[in-house]
Design a protein around this motif. Structure first.
Motif, mmCIF file in Angstrom:
data_model
loop_
_atom_site.group_PDB
_atom_site.id
_atom_site.type_symbol
_atom_site.label_atom_id
_atom_site.label_comp_id
_atom_site.label_asym_id
_atom_site.label_seq_id
_atom_site.Cartn_x
_atom_site.Cartn_y
_atom_site.Cartn_z
ATOM 1 N N ALA A 186 5.142 -49.786 52.040
ATOM 2 C CA ALA A 186 6.547 -49.375 51.970
ATOM 3 C C ALA A 186 7.206 -50.185 50.866
ATOM 4 C CB ALA A 186 7.242 -49.617 53.304
ATOM 5 N N ASP A 187 7.897 -49.514 49.953
ATOM 6 C CA ASP A 187 8.485 -50.172 48.792
ATOM 7 C C ASP A 187 9.987 -50.370 48.972
ATOM 8 O OD1 ASP A 187 6.009 -50.200 47.609
ATOM 9 O OD2 ASP A 187 6.363 -48.399 46.405
ATOM 10 N N TYR A 188 10.468 -51.525 48.492
ATOM 11 C CA TYR A 188 11.888 -51.866 48.578
ATOM 12 C C TYR A 188 12.343 -52.363 47.206
ATOM 13 C CZ TYR A 188 10.868 -51.735 53.560
ATOM 14 O OH TYR A 188 10.460 -51.332 54.804
ATOM 15 N N PRO A 189 13.448 -51.821 46.661
ATOM 16 C CA PRO A 189 13.892 -52.205 45.321
ATOM 17 C C PRO A 189 14.318 -53.670 45.242
ATOM 18 C CG PRO A 189 14.891 -50.126 45.987
ATOM 19 C CD PRO A 189 14.247 -50.703 47.202
ATOM 20 N N THR A 190 14.005 -54.277 44.087
ATOM 21 C CA THR A 190 14.464 -55.623 43.735
ATOM 22 C C THR A 190 15.063 -55.536 42.338
ATOM 23 O OG1 THR A 190 12.372 -56.267 42.689
ATOM 24 C CG2 THR A 190 12.580 -56.621 45.063
ATOM 25 N N GLY A 191 15.366 -56.680 41.743
ATOM 26 C CA GLY A 191 15.693 -56.701 40.335
ATOM 27 C C GLY A 191 14.461 -56.423 39.492
ATOM 28 N N SER A 192 14.625 -56.403 38.167
ATOM 29 C CA SER A 192 13.541 -56.043 37.256
ATOM 30 C C SER A 192 12.527 -57.177 37.112
ATOM 31 C CB SER A 192 14.128 -55.695 35.887
ATOM 32 O OG SER A 192 13.112 -55.346 34.980
ATOM 33 N N GLU A 193 11.242 -56.831 37.265
ATOM 34 C CA GLU A 193 10.102 -57.744 37.135
ATOM 35 C C GLU A 193 10.225 -58.941 38.074
ATOM 36 O OE1 GLU A 193 8.491 -58.745 33.379
ATOM 37 O OE2 GLU A 193 8.918 -56.796 32.488
ATOM 38 N N PRO A 194 10.176 -58.688 39.378
ATOM 39 C CA PRO A 194 10.249 -59.799 40.327
ATOM 40 C C PRO A 194 8.985 -60.649 40.291
ATOM 41 C CG PRO A 194 9.724 -57.767 41.474
ATOM 42 C CD PRO A 194 10.021 -57.393 40.051
ATOM 43 N N THR A 195 9.154 -61.940 40.413
ATOM 44 C CA THR A 195 8.030 -62.869 40.476
ATOM 45 C C THR A 195 8.175 -63.713 41.730
ATOM 46 O OG1 THR A 195 9.163 -64.616 39.257
ATOM 47 C CG2 THR A 195 7.956 -62.996 37.952
ATOM 48 N N CYS A 196 7.100 -64.377 42.079
ATOM 49 C CA CYS A 196 7.121 -65.409 43.129
ATOM 50 C C CYS A 196 7.815 -64.968 44.406
ATOM 51 C CB CYS A 196 7.797 -66.677 42.630
ATOM 52 S SG CYS A 196 7.160 -67.323 41.087
ATOM 53 N N PRO A 197 7.371 -63.938 45.123
ATOM 54 C CA PRO A 197 8.053 -63.582 46.367
ATOM 55 C C PRO A 197 7.987 -64.735 47.367
ATOM 56 C CG PRO A 197 5.928 -62.479 46.217
ATOM 57 C CD PRO A 197 6.155 -63.138 44.898
ATOM 58 N N ALA A 198 9.153 -65.209 47.799
ATOM 59 C CA ALA A 198 9.234 -66.307 48.759
ATOM 60 C C ALA A 198 9.678 -65.751 50.105
ATOM 61 C CB ALA A 198 10.219 -67.363 48.273
ATOM 62 N N LEU A 199 8.983 -66.141 51.169
ATOM 63 C CA LEU A 199 9.264 -65.643 52.511
ATOM 64 C C LEU A 199 9.836 -66.767 53.354
ATOM 65 C CD1 LEU A 199 5.923 -63.707 53.207
ATOM 66 C CD2 LEU A 199 7.923 -62.956 51.904
ATOM 67 N N SER A 200 10.980 -66.531 53.956
ATOM 68 C CA SER A 200 11.560 -67.491 54.891
ATOM 69 C C SER A 200 12.707 -66.798 55.621
ATOM 70 C CB SER A 200 12.058 -68.737 54.163
ATOM 71 O OG SER A 200 12.233 -69.805 55.080
ATOM 72 N N ASP A 201 13.183 -67.434 56.677
ATOM 73 C CA ASP A 201 14.307 -66.882 57.443
ATOM 74 C C ASP A 201 15.591 -67.488 56.891
ATOM 75 O OD1 ASP A 201 16.053 -65.860 59.280
ATOM 76 O OD2 ASP A 201 15.341 -67.076 60.961
ATOM 77 N N VAL A 202 16.230 -66.815 55.947
ATOM 78 C CA VAL A 202 17.385 -67.408 55.273
ATOM 79 C C VAL A 202 18.683 -67.232 56.059
ATOM 80 C CG1 VAL A 202 16.321 -67.114 53.009
ATOM 81 C CG2 VAL A 202 17.885 -65.359 53.850
ATOM 82 N N ASN A 203 18.722 -66.299 57.019
ATOM 83 C CA ASN A 203 19.967 -66.086 57.774
ATOM 84 C C ASN A 203 19.856 -66.470 59.241
ATOM 85 O OD1 ASN A 203 18.286 -64.000 58.491
ATOM 86 N ND2 ASN A 203 19.822 -62.389 58.319
ATOM 87 N N GLY A 204 18.728 -67.071 59.645
ATOM 88 C CA GLY A 204 18.600 -67.630 60.977
ATOM 89 C C GLY A 204 18.532 -66.635 62.112
ATOM 90 N N ASP A 205 18.079 -65.404 61.848
ATOM 91 C CA ASP A 205 18.006 -64.400 62.912
ATOM 92 C C ASP A 205 16.611 -64.276 63.501
ATOM 93 O OD1 ASP A 205 16.633 -63.150 60.889
ATOM 94 O OD2 ASP A 205 17.847 -61.320 60.884
ATOM 95 N N GLY A 206 15.686 -65.166 63.095
ATOM 96 C CA GLY A 206 14.332 -65.141 63.630
ATOM 97 C C GLY A 206 13.398 -64.201 62.918
ATOM 98 N N ARG A 207 13.861 -63.510 61.853
ATOM 99 C CA ARG A 207 13.005 -62.602 61.089
ATOM 100 C C ARG A 207 12.818 -63.140 59.674
ATOM 101 N NH1 ARG A 207 16.021 -58.526 64.177
ATOM 102 N NH2 ARG A 207 17.675 -58.554 62.611
ATOM 103 N N LEU A 208 11.634 -62.896 59.124
ATOM 104 C CA LEU A 208 11.369 -63.325 57.761
ATOM 105 C C LEU A 208 12.123 -62.456 56.762
ATOM 106 C CD1 LEU A 208 7.545 -64.142 57.658
ATOM 107 C CD2 LEU A 208 9.461 -65.741 57.516
ATOM 108 N N ASP A 209 12.711 -63.090 55.768
ATOM 109 C CA ASP A 209 13.369 -62.418 54.664
ATOM 110 C C ASP A 209 12.560 -62.667 53.394
ATOM 111 O OD1 ASP A 209 15.658 -61.927 56.452
ATOM 112 O OD2 ASP A 209 16.019 -64.068 56.222
ATOM 113 N N VAL A 210 12.866 -61.912 52.338
ATOM 114 C CA VAL A 210 12.150 -62.047 51.063
ATOM 115 C C VAL A 210 13.154 -62.369 49.962
ATOM 116 C CG1 VAL A 210 10.696 -60.900 49.346
ATOM 117 C CG2 VAL A 210 10.353 -60.429 51.785
ATOM 118 N N VAL A 211 12.796 -63.349 49.132
ATOM 119 C CA VAL A 211 13.585 -63.690 47.948
ATOM 120 C C VAL A 211 12.665 -63.592 46.740
ATOM 121 C CG1 VAL A 211 15.016 -65.428 46.808
ATOM 122 C CG2 VAL A 211 15.025 -65.246 49.309
#
Length: 356
Positions: free
Chosen positions: A127-152
């Motif tokens: 499943a594809d999700y849009p990002t900015g152009s030429e994303p690098t280094c996908p970082a996974l962490s829970d940035v909003n504290g809801d118990g789910r992993l987010d992507v930066v």
């Protein structure tokens, strides 16, 4: 023993020898040129598997990912390839939908692809999700504290970072972009100001800077502050280098043949009163563990990464970290004593756990 991976149209493994050095290489073909490789236990059998991100000869056509399962004894199964988005470059693994299985994420030309791990083995359709152009280094962490992993992602051509907040069931909310310096390539997440919220740090290759975007409640981020580094900082890491409880910034600078160290000089109250992380801060239950154990940290000490190591110091699990509490699966591991290594805003701490 550690092994060294060489990237071509195949993955080559050189087995580590007890006496030091490496043995003869064994090649495992992926069918296309390998752009990135990741190691993790994707099938939960206690052995590290290989994930290779492949690009086509025509870089504007969709690429794929090869998964090579570890058969034991230093041998890998033949590659199983899964289609991805256009021009995949980097891979990451994490439990994105909370089912206890590692899912596969790649950064592509202007999207991330998420392949869910199936209960029957293998991975589902991307499943594809849009990002900015030429994303690098996908970082996974829970940035909003809801118990789910987010992507930066750091977006090389987009001059931005994209934040995609995880939704229930493993999907994502639409991306939110935050400006950085031009051509960001390095990316790290960590609590650099001691407020208990994850911040974003991205290195700008053309500007020679590291941009810090402070986290705000709800998984949003403030305006960037830029700090000078050496020329062309390609990669970036956050660590407490001087033991003062603050995360410092390190960049590797390709054009100046240097590394830059930026010591955190914050004087805010949380850091002024912070003490180093201690094993007594970490609760593991049950211990001894059977199929899994829960990890609980005190308030303000959420982990940014976790690794489970065997008695030889080899990483056998990299659990997804989501908030101050998370679970580590131990099914398939040999009985014995293991070490859980956590990286937190107050430093790195290791605690023993017994697997039965």
């Amino acid at each position: 023993m550690l092994s060294w991976l060489i990237l071509t149209r195949a993955v080559s493994i050189l087995p580590g020898l007890p006496s030091g050095g490496f043995g003869l290489q064994a090649d495992y073909f992926t069918g296309k040129s390998v752009a990135d490789v990741a190691l993790d236990d994707v099938d939960g059998d206690g052995r590290l598997d290989v994930i290779a991100v492949n690009v086509s000869a025509n870089i504007y056509t969709p690429g794929d990912v090869s998964v090579l399962l570890n058969l034991g004894g230093g041998n890998l199964a033949p590659a199983v390839n899964y289609p991805m988005g256009e021009r995949p470059t980097r891979a990451a693994l994490g439990d994105m939908n909370g089912d206890g299985r590692l899912d596969l994420i790649t950064a592509n030309a202007a999207t991330i692809s998420v392949l869910p791990r199936l209960a029957t083995g293998g991975f589902g359709a991307a499943a594809d999700y849009p990002t900015g152009s030429e994303p690098t280094c996908p970082a996974l962490s829970d940035v909003n504290g809801d118990g789910r992993l987010d992507v930066v992602t750091a977006n090389l051509q987009g001059q931005s970072v994209s934040v995609l907040l995880g939704s229930s069931g493993g999907g994502f909310s639409p991306k939110v972009d935050y400006p950085t310096g031009p051509y960001p390539s390095g990316l790290a997440l960590g609590d650099v100001n001691g407020d208990g919220l994850l911040d974003i740090v991205a290195s700008s290759t053309s500007a020679g800077t590291a941009s810090v975007l402070l986290g705000l409640p709800g998984g949003i981020f403030g305006l960037k502050t830029d700090y000078s580094t050496g020329a062309n900082p390609r990669s970036l890491a956050l660590r407490d280098l001087n033991g003062d409880g603050r995360l410092d910034i390190v960049t590797a600078n390709t054009n100046s043949n240097t590394v830059s160290v930026l010591l955190n000089t914050g004087t805010y109250t949380p850091l002024a009163t912070a003490r180093p992380a201690s094993p007594s801060d970490i609760a593991l239950a049950p211990n001894p563990a059977h199929e899994a154990f829960a990890v609980t940290l005190p308030a303000g000490r959420a982990a940014t990464s976790a690794e489970l190591l065997n008695a030889l110091g080899q990483v056998v699990r990299r659990p997804a970290v989501a908030g101050p509490s998370f679970q580590v699966l131990t099914n398939g591991l040999a009985p014995g004593v293991y070490s859980l290594r956590l990286t937190t805003s107050a430093g790195t701490v290791t605690k023993r756990v017994v697997v039965q």
